[in-house]
Design a protein around this motif. Structure first.
Motif, PDB file in Angstrom:
ATOM      1  N   UNK A   1       0.811  -1.105   0.015  1.00  0.00           N
ATOM      2  CA  UNK A   1      -0.352   0.150   0.225  1.00  0.00           C
ATOM      3  C   UNK A   1       0.793   1.644   0.365  1.00  0.00           C
ATOM      4  N   UNK A   2       0.426   2.075  -0.489  1.00  0.00           N
ATOM      5  CA  UNK A   2       1.128   3.076  -0.881  1.00  0.00           C
ATOM      6  C   UNK A   2       1.433   3.949   0.531  1.00  0.00           C
ATOM      7  N   UNK A   3       1.640   4.888   0.984  1.00  0.00           N
ATOM      8  CA  UNK A   3       1.761   5.557   2.617  1.00  0.00           C
ATOM      9  C   UNK A   3       0.995   6.175   1.878  1.00  0.00           C
ATOM     10  N   UNK A   4       0.114   7.272   1.033  1.00  0.00           N
ATOM     11  CA  UNK A   4      -1.085   8.133   1.006  1.00  0.00           C
ATOM     12  C   UNK A   4      -2.506   7.115   1.743  1.00  0.00           C
ATOM     13  N   UNK A   5      -1.740   5.245   0.937  1.00  0.00           N
ATOM     14  CA  UNK A   5      -3.318   4.999   0.826  1.00  0.00           C
ATOM     15  C   UNK A   5      -3.008   4.289   2.407  1.00  0.00           C
ATOM     16  N   UNK A   6      -2.278   3.989   2.614  1.00  0.00           N
ATOM     17  CA  UNK A   6      -2.722   3.063   4.122  1.00  0.00           C
ATOM     18  C   UNK A   6      -2.781   4.277   5.790  1.00  0.00           C
ATOM     19  N   UNK A   7      -2.463   5.318   5.589  1.00  0.00           N
ATOM     20  CA  UNK A   7      -2.488   7.166   6.254  1.00  0.00           C
ATOM     21  C   UNK A   7      -4.670   6.856   5.912  1.00  0.00           C
ATOM     22  N   UNK A   8      -5.054   6.528   4.943  1.00  0.00           N
ATOM     23  CA  UNK A   8      -6.143   7.121   4.855  1.00  0.00           C
ATOM     24  C   UNK A   8      -7.232   5.584   5.282  1.00  0.00           C
ATOM     25  N   UNK A   9      -6.299   4.836   4.962  1.00  0.00           N
ATOM     26  CA  UNK A   9      -7.454   3.228   5.353  1.00  0.00           C
ATOM     27  C   UNK A   9      -6.984   3.619   6.863  1.00  0.00           C
ATOM     28  N   UNK A  10      -6.353   4.099   7.467  1.00  0.00           N
ATOM     29  CA  UNK A  10      -6.426   3.770   9.004  1.00  0.00           C
ATOM     30  C   UNK A  10      -6.738   5.151  10.067  1.00  0.00           C
ATOM     31  N   UNK A  11      -7.574   6.179   9.008  1.00  0.00           N
ATOM     32  CA  UNK A  11      -7.871   6.736   9.747  1.00  0.00           C
ATOM     33  C   UNK A  11      -9.700   7.417   9.183  1.00  0.00           C
ATOM     34  N   UNK A  12      -9.940   8.204   8.331  1.00  0.00           N
ATOM     35  CA  UNK A  12     -11.207   8.365   7.262  1.00  0.00           C
ATOM     36  C   UNK A  12     -11.642   6.945   7.163  1.00  0.00           C
ATOM     37  N   UNK A  13     -11.491   5.998   6.204  1.00  0.00           N
ATOM     38  CA  UNK A  13     -11.782   4.670   5.764  1.00  0.00           C
ATOM     39  C   UNK A  13     -12.060   4.027   7.357  1.00  0.00           C
ATOM     40  N   UNK A  14     -11.017   4.214   8.738  1.00  0.00           N
ATOM     41  CA  UNK A  14     -10.944   3.111   9.716  1.00  0.00           C
ATOM     42  C   UNK A  14     -12.390   3.891  10.372  1.00  0.00           C
ATOM     43  N   UNK A  15     -12.587   5.015  10.231  1.00  0.00           N
ATOM     44  CA  UNK A  15     -13.662   5.855  10.910  1.00  0.00           C
ATOM     45  C   UNK A  15     -15.796   5.868   9.968  1.00  0.00           C
ATOM     46  N   UNK A  16     -15.321   5.589   9.067  1.00  0.00           N
ATOM     47  CA  UNK A  16     -16.346   4.652   8.457  1.00  0.00           C
ATOM     48  C   UNK A  16     -17.180   3.770   9.055  1.00  0.00           C
ATOM     49  N   UNK A  17     -15.247   2.513   8.703  1.00  0.00           N
ATOM     50  CA  UNK A  17     -15.526   1.509   9.648  1.00  0.00           C
ATOM     51  C   UNK A  17     -15.923   1.186  10.361  1.00  0.00           C
ATOM     52  N   UNK A  18     -16.627   2.404  11.598  1.00  0.00           N
ATOM     53  CA  UNK A  18     -17.031   2.217  12.536  1.00  0.00           C
ATOM     54  C   UNK A  18     -18.376   3.365  12.845  1.00  0.00           C
ATOM     55  N   UNK A  19     -18.878   3.768  11.913  1.00  0.00           N
ATOM     56  CA  UNK A  19     -19.724   4.570  11.367  1.00  0.00           C
ATOM     57  C   UNK A  19     -19.294   6.425  12.718  1.00  0.00           C
ATOM     58  N   UNK A  20     -17.958   6.844  12.397  1.00  0.00           N
ATOM     59  CA  UNK A  20     -18.024   7.707  14.183  1.00  0.00           C
ATOM     60  C   UNK A  20     -17.071   8.862  12.499  1.00  0.00           C
ATOM     61  N   UNK A  21     -17.394   8.881  11.099  1.00  0.00           N
ATOM     62  CA  UNK A  21     -17.148   9.947  10.516  1.00  0.00           C
ATOM     63  C   UNK A  21     -17.379  11.494  10.001  1.00  0.00           C
ATOM     64  N   UNK A  22     -18.768  11.534  11.673  1.00  0.00           N
ATOM     65  CA  UNK A  22     -19.069  12.788  10.974  1.00  0.00           C
ATOM     66  C   UNK A  22     -18.228  13.273  12.368  1.00  0.00           C
ATOM     67  N   UNK A  23     -17.357  12.147  13.347  1.00  0.00           N
ATOM     68  CA  UNK A  23     -16.372  12.506  14.335  1.00  0.00           C
ATOM     69  C   UNK A  23     -15.773  12.858  14.239  1.00  0.00           C
ATOM     70  N   UNK A  24     -15.150  12.063  13.938  1.00  0.00           N
ATOM     71  CA  UNK A  24     -13.070  11.952  13.705  1.00  0.00           C
ATOM     72  C   UNK A  24     -12.427  11.114  12.663  1.00  0.00           C
ATOM     73  N   UNK A  25     -11.043  10.954  12.265  1.00  0.00           N
ATOM     74  CA  UNK A  25     -10.743  10.130  10.790  1.00  0.00           C
ATOM     75  C   UNK A  25      -9.882  11.128   9.903  1.00  0.00           C
TER      76      UNK A  25
END
Ligand code: NIG
Ligand code: FE
Length: 409
Positions: free
Chosen positions: A346-370
């Motif tokens: 994974x590219x560093x950019x992809x990994x950071x997105x996947x561990x922040x915003x997409x991770x937030x989506x995966x627990x439905x907290x994207x409006x609070x954090x990520x």
């Protein structure tokens, strides 16, 4: 009003005005501002910009990032951090040649954890788990999902979920609770799996729903654990009680878990070490997130998740730690991000997105954090000075975190 300015931010990472679940090329785009500042008000992100434009109010409290990067805290959307005991004896058995399945078959693994958890008083379990969570926050995790599944009796599953809910109250970060009663068939039901599934659906679920103890339902969909048909039945019962599915799929075998999750409109299907074309196709054409757990593959010496193929085929992927005593005895998301770059390309950019915003989506907290977004929680990682974003996964064994803020503190 309590205002703090973080100044001299070398790179402000993942700055977004709008939310979007990232897939394909969008996952590669990590918006940053160099030489930046960020304002925090009442625990939330209030404003940000470039240093050269900053007029600092005289009364403001100031945190000097000294050229370090500022990132949204890690969003770890798959963990089992409530457990009673470590299992390093099984780790040694594995070194000597036993497999994960061998250990499970002789009463080790999940059943071993369940026996220990059953015997531990709730308060002790809580204090241990609280300490584990605090350690993870120091490592930059500032939103987390936590599963039950080491109880496997009505009483012990409720005990685990109560502990998770106490963590929710105490932690000050977003915490989501997942009911994983269908993690394994307990010894008492060895010859009566129907009886156990009945207990999960007709005893555990109604009690959990009544006490509002869970946000999601999970099943370990795997050969020797729960079939796709059983997974479907259990998840549908969960849905009846308002719990959306987030399931363990395609870890050891490609036996239809991903397709089942997609069919159930699961928020996420997690693990994905063992994928085939049908599973990839189903996931790519769905809104279900594929949550990759590379430290579980690392620890069990399995092939890594095919991240490149999944991303290139258009799947939305998140990264999580799977922190648990059996297959991933650690929850350091910095290492998860590094491993995904080093071993899954994974590219560093992809990994950071996947561990922040997409991770937030995966627990439905994207409006609070990520992401760095006005109005989101000031749950932030401040790193030591780094030359670039790629340096974070590159320097995989160096602790680069200088400070972690939770709600600005
Ligand atoms: O996500 N795969 C199933 N559950 C856990 C491991 C559980 C255990 O070994 O205690 C996992 O890897
Ligand atoms: Fe897991």
């Amino acid at each position: 009003m309590h205002t703090t300015f973080i100044i001299n931010v070398g790179i402000l990472v993942n700055v977004r005005e709008t939310n979007e679940l990232l897939r394909g090329e969008a996952l590669q785009k990590l918006p940053v501002i160099k030489d930046a500042w960020l304002q925090i008000e009442e625990g939330k992100i209030a404003a940000y910009g470039e240093m050269r434009h900053l007029v600092l109010p005289e009364s403001a409290a100031v945190i000097d990032a000294k050229g370090g990067a500022v990132l949204p805290g890690w969003c770890d959307s798959h963990t089992h951090i409530v457990f009673a005991a470590s299992r390093e004896d099984e780790f040694v058995d594995k070194i000597k040649g036993l497999t994960y399945a061998d250990i499970a078959a002789k009463g080790g693994g999940i059943l071993n954890s369940a026996a220990k958890l059953g015997a531990m008083p709730e308060d002790e379990l809580y204090h241990q788990s609280y300490a584990r969570l605090q350690e993870l926050i120091q490592l930059g995790t500032t939103a987390i999902e936590i599963k039950s599944g080491y109880g496997l009796t009505l009483e012990s599953e409720l005990k685990m979920l109560r502990v998770i809910n106490r963590l929710k109250q105490a932690a000050n970060i977003p915490v989501k609770a997942t009911f994983l009663g269908a993690h394994a068939i307990p010894l008492a039901y060895k010859n009566n799996r129907e009886g156990y599934i009945d207990l999960v659906i007709n005893e555990m679920l109604p009690n959990i729903a009544k006490e509002k103890l869970a946000d999601y339902i999970d099943v370990f969909c795997e050969e020797g654990f729960f079939s796709t048909a059983e997974t479907e039945r259990i998840c549908k019962a969960g849905i009846q009680h308002g719990l959306k599915p987030k399931i363990h799929a395609n870890q050891l075998h490609a036996s239809g878990g991903v397709e089942t999750g997609v069919k159930l409109n699961a928020v996420s299907v997690d693990h994905l070490e063992t994928m085939n074309e049908s599973a990839i196709h189903a996931l790519a054409n769905s809104n279900t997130i594929g949550t990759l757990l590379p430290t579980a593959a690392f620890f069990l010496r399995m092939a890594y998740q095919p991240a490149r193929t999944l991303i290139d085929q258009g799947c939305a992927v998140a990264l999580a730690s799977d922190f648990n005593p059996g297959s991933s005895p650690g929850g350091n998301m910095n290492f998860v991000v590094a491993l995904s770059c080093i071993q899954m390309k994974m590219l560093p950019e992809e990994a950071i997105n996947a561990a922040t915003l997409n991770g937030a989506y995966a627990m439905e907290v994207q409006n609070e954090t990520g992401s760095i977004c006005v109005g989101k929680n000031a749950n932030l990682i401040i790193t030591r000075p780094v030359p670039s974003i790629a340096y974070l996964p590159y320097a995989f064994s160096t602790n680069l975190i200088a400070r972690v803020l939770v709600n600005g503190k």
